[in-house]
Motif scaffolding. Structure first.
Motif, PDB file in Angstrom:
ATOM      1  N   ALA A 289       0.863  -1.057  -0.077  1.00 64.42           N
ATOM      2  CA  ALA A 289       0.034   0.015   0.091  1.00 64.42           C
ATOM      3  C   ALA A 289       0.799   1.397  -0.208  1.00 64.42           C
ATOM      4  O   ALA A 289       0.652   2.274  -0.804  1.00 64.42           O
ATOM      5  N   LEU A 290       1.883   1.323   0.855  1.00 64.70           N
ATOM      6  CA  LEU A 290       2.660   2.358   0.772  1.00 64.70           C
ATOM      7  C   LEU A 290       3.486   2.585  -0.516  1.00 64.70           C
ATOM      8  O   LEU A 290       3.584   3.880  -0.892  1.00 64.70           O
ATOM      9  N   GLN A 291       3.884   1.383  -1.123  1.00 64.40           N
ATOM     10  CA  GLN A 291       4.465   1.763  -2.403  1.00 64.40           C
ATOM     11  C   GLN A 291       3.511   2.315  -3.702  1.00 64.40           C
ATOM     12  O   GLN A 291       3.934   3.187  -4.205  1.00 64.40           O
ATOM     13  N   ILE A 292       2.490   2.124  -3.395  1.00 63.03           N
ATOM     14  CA  ILE A 292       1.236   2.635  -4.124  1.00 63.03           C
ATOM     15  C   ILE A 292       0.842   4.107  -3.927  1.00 63.03           C
ATOM     16  O   ILE A 292       1.127   4.970  -4.743  1.00 63.03           O
ATOM     17  N   VAL A 293       0.866   4.222  -2.520  1.00 61.33           N
ATOM     18  CA  VAL A 293       0.287   5.948  -2.195  1.00 61.33           C
ATOM     19  C   VAL A 293       1.190   6.739  -1.479  1.00 61.33           C
ATOM     20  O   VAL A 293       1.036   8.054  -1.562  1.00 61.33           O
ATOM     21  N   TRP A 294       2.401   6.295  -1.115  1.00 62.57           N
ATOM     22  CA  TRP A 294       3.143   7.120  -0.434  1.00 62.57           C
ATOM     23  C   TRP A 294       3.679   8.379  -1.256  1.00 62.57           C
ATOM     24  O   TRP A 294       3.466   9.500  -0.712  1.00 62.57           O
ATOM     25  N   VAL A 295       4.280   8.099  -2.317  1.00 70.17           N
ATOM     26  CA  VAL A 295       4.861   9.284  -2.910  1.00 70.17           C
ATOM     27  C   VAL A 295       3.895  10.267  -3.709  1.00 70.17           C
ATOM     28  O   VAL A 295       3.921  11.413  -3.581  1.00 70.17           O
ATOM     29  N   PRO A 296       2.760   9.695  -4.320  1.00 71.22           N
ATOM     30  CA  PRO A 296       1.761  10.540  -4.869  1.00 71.22           C
ATOM     31  C   PRO A 296       1.020  11.296  -3.508  1.00 71.22           C
ATOM     32  O   PRO A 296       0.813  12.350  -3.879  1.00 71.22           O
ATOM     33  N   THR A 297       1.071  10.862  -2.413  1.00 69.38           N
ATOM     34  CA  THR A 297       0.187  11.427  -1.483  1.00 69.38           C
ATOM     35  C   THR A 297       0.942  12.644  -0.964  1.00 69.38           C
ATOM     36  O   THR A 297       0.823  13.604  -0.537  1.00 69.38           O
ATOM     37  N   LEU A 298       2.480  12.128  -0.702  1.00 68.63           N
ATOM     38  CA  LEU A 298       3.399  13.387  -0.497  1.00 68.63           C
ATOM     39  C   LEU A 298       3.558  14.396  -1.450  1.00 68.63           C
ATOM     40  O   LEU A 298       3.409  15.572  -0.981  1.00 68.63           O
ATOM     41  N   LEU A 299       3.396  14.073  -2.823  1.00 70.81           N
ATOM     42  CA  LEU A 299       3.207  15.002  -3.850  1.00 70.81           C
ATOM     43  C   LEU A 299       2.208  15.927  -3.685  1.00 70.81           C
ATOM     44  O   LEU A 299       2.226  17.349  -3.819  1.00 70.81           O
ATOM     45  N   THR A 300       1.047  15.339  -3.529  1.00 72.06           N
ATOM     46  CA  THR A 300      -0.220  16.033  -3.491  1.00 72.06           C
ATOM     47  C   THR A 300      -0.212  16.807  -2.032  1.00 72.06           C
ATOM     48  O   THR A 300      -0.883  18.165  -2.369  1.00 72.06           O
ATOM     49  N   SER A 301       0.099  16.259  -1.147  1.00 74.13           N
ATOM     50  CA  SER A 301       0.271  17.239   0.049  1.00 74.13           C
ATOM     51  C   SER A 301       1.217  18.524  -0.067  1.00 74.13           C
ATOM     52  O   SER A 301       0.929  19.689   0.288  1.00 74.13           O
TER      53      SER A 301
END
Length: 731
Positions: A289-301
């Motif tokens: 799950a982290l591999q999927i959403v960590w970077v995109p969520t960090l980027l969106t934040s």
């Protein structure tokens, strides 16, 4: 980690009790602007022009009645005993002065102590025949305005105490209905609506969002986690505000829905990734799950936070406050999502046995087969709405956000219709040659030109100025007759008037002329025209002054609270749009660096700029003006909507499948599902604000919901077509 999270939450949660509301409109004035600096100097010399209250008493049969006059006079006299009241006057307490060979003859302007019928008739004739006195009465003669000057307030409790004391005095005298017109009454009702909407719609959004999460995930645990993450984000942010003693104003009251739905988006994307990783062990599930959403969520934040931080370049405290604390809240949401959220996820099994909301399997094939019609329809809609943007006009009305049945709005409209106006208007005059004084005839001749333009051309009611004093004293010098209330043309008459002025206590003049006689003011009231029409009249007036007023003798400047509020709306509306453009550019650069492609950068911006164009076009076609509360909608909508685009593009570009169609199909199943959930929850949540009676809240709900729905449609239709086409060309 869990102990630290609990400690922080308890500390910030405790400080929620110290969160308060701010009602000082002056804080919306642009910092360091020349008009703001001039106003600050003016306030230091004359005080705040907005610290007044018109108390309007009505009697349909006419106010010249013995019992009514006695009651009104006693009521007016009692007001001086109230704390924070600095001055009270009306024609009831004024005296009429006549110069005679034996000296000054002074008697009441209006006899209120057992007057004879003859006295009442004479008083009525004297008052209604003199423009100086007449302005205190309604056009119909059925209402009287008592003018009160009060202390400058910085807290709502003190102002409410004064308003209640006035109403209590009225009740004691058997006066059932009074109209209160001024900043004091207006700010109170504004704060009331903000407080009510703040609590009511926050609770409504929380409740409705949780119900929607339950319906979508069909699992209590799955619905609870995003809800708790959003709730904790709000507690942290507003607890921090309470801790450092910051107050909520009209703009910062928008923070709860912004933060709630941004944090909800982060949490839903995490939840969706956890559910899509079903069948794996808990540790592997978290890792996947982290591999999927960590970077995109960090980027969106980061991008969303930067988008709001762009508001700090707008030199206005409440806007900077909104930008900084929205950014802080977004970072809080990210931290809570990937600390508290992961801690809960590590000990909870989020099963994937129940099907959640997803993009239909056939949707992609339909899109590809209808690629050209989709592009054409999008283009046609945008082209049809673009002309509406040219119809947009920056225009604000002071009480436009209040419902039409609001008593405060009715009182202000009554003052506009019957008493010449409810809004203060002020012109500052200063001698250009410091060897002269305001009272020199050369200077006064120019001030008279300014006053008469205000009275008869603008027009402004109840104008008081140094010229007003001269006209009044000329009347006193010439038998106290109304026809002699005029400016003395001859040098001899003027000198006689000045000699009479010098016999008057100078403290009576300190509100119109400084002690050194170098600076004066012209103050009056005018009706609500809207900032656009007011600006047109101001420009016309300034042009007249340039052509007719001798600038080598007197300098002039429009100032005062009303002028700066209108100016603030104009500057804020323009600067908020500039801030949006800055945010788009900054976020675009970040995305260009992240995607390592300028083509992908353009593709990422298209789905988020189109909704803004459409909403701007709709505003223009429907004649909805740009002002502070509608301009901010674009920043909020862009900041929230760009998240989904980033998640979708990030998942699509990370997918290793060589077939663009299969890659997009996987993207729809993962990112598309979370996009549907978050967009539906956010749109429905913001749509709750449509039930508000407060205009600012209503338009926020309407146009943010509309923007998010348009963005979702574009993200699920035009964006996939652009991505598939681009990847084919790239391969």
């Amino acid at each position: 980690m869990s102990s630290l999270l609990v400690a922080i939450t308890l500390l910030l949660g405790w400080n929620l009790q110290y969160v308060a509301f701010d009602f000082e409109f002056e804080k919306f004035f642009p910092n360091n602007h020349p008009d703001s600096k001039a106003y600050a100097q003016h306030v230091a010399q004359f005080g705040y022009d907005n610290d007044y209250l018109h108390i309007i008493l009505e009697r349909e049969e006419g106010i010249f009645d013995k019992e009514f006059l006695a009651l009104a006079a006693a009521f007016e006299k009692s007001l001086a005993d109230i704390d924070d009241v600095e001055n009270v006057y009306s024609p009831l307490s004024l005296q009429h002065v006549v110069k005679s060979p034996t000296g000054l003859i002074i008697f009441p302007l209006i006899h209120t102590d057992s007057p004879t019928d003859y006295q009442i008739k004479q008083d009525s004739s004297r008052v209604f025949g003199n423009p100086f006195y007449r302005s205190a009465f309604s056009n119909s003669g059925g209402a009287l305005s008592i003018y009160m000057h009060h202390a400058h307030f910085s807290d709502q409790a003190r102002s409410e105490k004064l308003l209640e004391a006035i109403r209590s005095k009225a009740r004691n005298f058997g006066i059932s209905d009074i109209r209160l017109v001024g900043k004091l009454s207006a700010s109170g009702v504004f704060i009331s609506y903000i407080q009510n909407d703040f609590g009511k719609f926050l609770i409504g959004s929380l409740s409705l969002s949780f119900l929607l999460l339950l319906l979508i995930f069909r699992n209590f645990k799955s619905a609870l986690l995003p809800f708790l993450i959003s709730l904790l984000s709000i507690v942290w942010l507003f607890g921090l505000m309470g801790l450092i003693g910051l107050k909520i104003n009209l703009l910062s009251s928008l923070l709860p829905p912004i933060l709630f739905f941004v944090s909800m988006s982060d949490a839903v994307h995490l939840m969706n990734a956890l559910k899509k990783s079903g069948g794996l062990e808990a540790k592997e599930k978290l890792k996947t799950a982290l591999q999927i959403v960590w970077v995109p969520t960090l980027l969106t934040s980061v991008t969303t936070a930067i988008g709001f931080l762009s508001l700090i370049w707008i030199n206005t405290e409440p806007v900077q406050f909104l930008g900084v604390f929205a950014a802080i809240g977004i970072i809080f949401a990210f931290i809570i999502t990937f600390t508290f959220g992961l801690l809960v996820a590590s000990i909870t099994n989020f099963s994937a046995d129940k099907r959640i909301l997803e993009v239909p399997d056939k949707w992609l094939s339909i899109l590809v087969s209808k690629k050209k019609p989709v592009i054409v329809v999008c283009a046609l809609v945008v082209l049809a709405l673009i002309p509406g943007i040219t119809q947009l006009r920056i225009n604000s009305y002071l009480l436009d956000d209040l419902p039409e049945d609001s008593q405060v709005r009715k009182d202000f409209e009554y003052a506009d219709a019957e008493l010449g106006g409810s809004k203060p208007y002020e012109v500052r005059v200063e001698v250009a040659d410091t060897s002269m004084s305001i009272w020199d005839k050369k200077v006064m001749n120019e001030i008279v030109k300014i006053e008469e333009y205000l009275l008869y051309e603008y027009p402004i009611a109840k104008v008081q100025s140094p010229a007003t004093i001269i006209k009044y004293l000329n009347m006193v010098n010439n038998g106290g007759l109304n026809e002699n209330y005029d400016y003395p043309d001859s040098e001899r008459s003027y000198r006689s008037t000045i000699r009479l002025k010098n016999r008057i206590d100078p403290k009576r003049l300190d509100k119109l002329v400084t002690e050194d006689g170098k600076v004066g003011r012209l103050i009056g009231f005018f009706p609500e025209l809207g900032s656009h029409e007011t600006d047109i009249r101001n420009q016309k007036m300034l042009k007249y002054f340039q052509e007719n007023v001798d600038g080598s003798i007197v300098d002039y400047r429009i100032t005062g609270t009303t002028y700066l509020i209108d100016k603030s709306h104009e500057l804020l509306s323009i600067n908020l749009l500039k801030g949006l453009i800055t945010a788009i550019i900054v976020i675009g650069v970040i995305l260009g660096i992240y995607f390592k492609s300028w083509k992908l950068l353009l593709i990422s911006l298209i789905p988020n700029i189109i909704p803004l164009i459409m909403v701007a076009g709709i505003l223009g076609w429907f004649g909805i003006s740009l002002k502070m509360t509608t301009s901010i909608i674009f920043t909020i909508a862009f900041g929230i909507a760009v998240d989904d685009t980033i998640h979708m593009m990030s998942y699509y570009l990370k997918n290793k499948n060589a077939d663009p169609m299969k890659r997009m199909g996987d993207t729809f199943k993962h990112a598309g599902s979370a996009m549907l959930i978050t967009s539906i929850i956010m749109s429905v949540g913001f749509s709750l604000y449509l039930f508000s009676n407060f205009g600012a809240t209503y338009y926020l709900g309407l146009f943010v919901s509309l923007s998010l729905l348009i963005a979702l449609i574009i993200d699920l239709s035009l964006l996939p077509i652009l991505l598939i086409t681009f990847r084919k060309n790239a391969s």
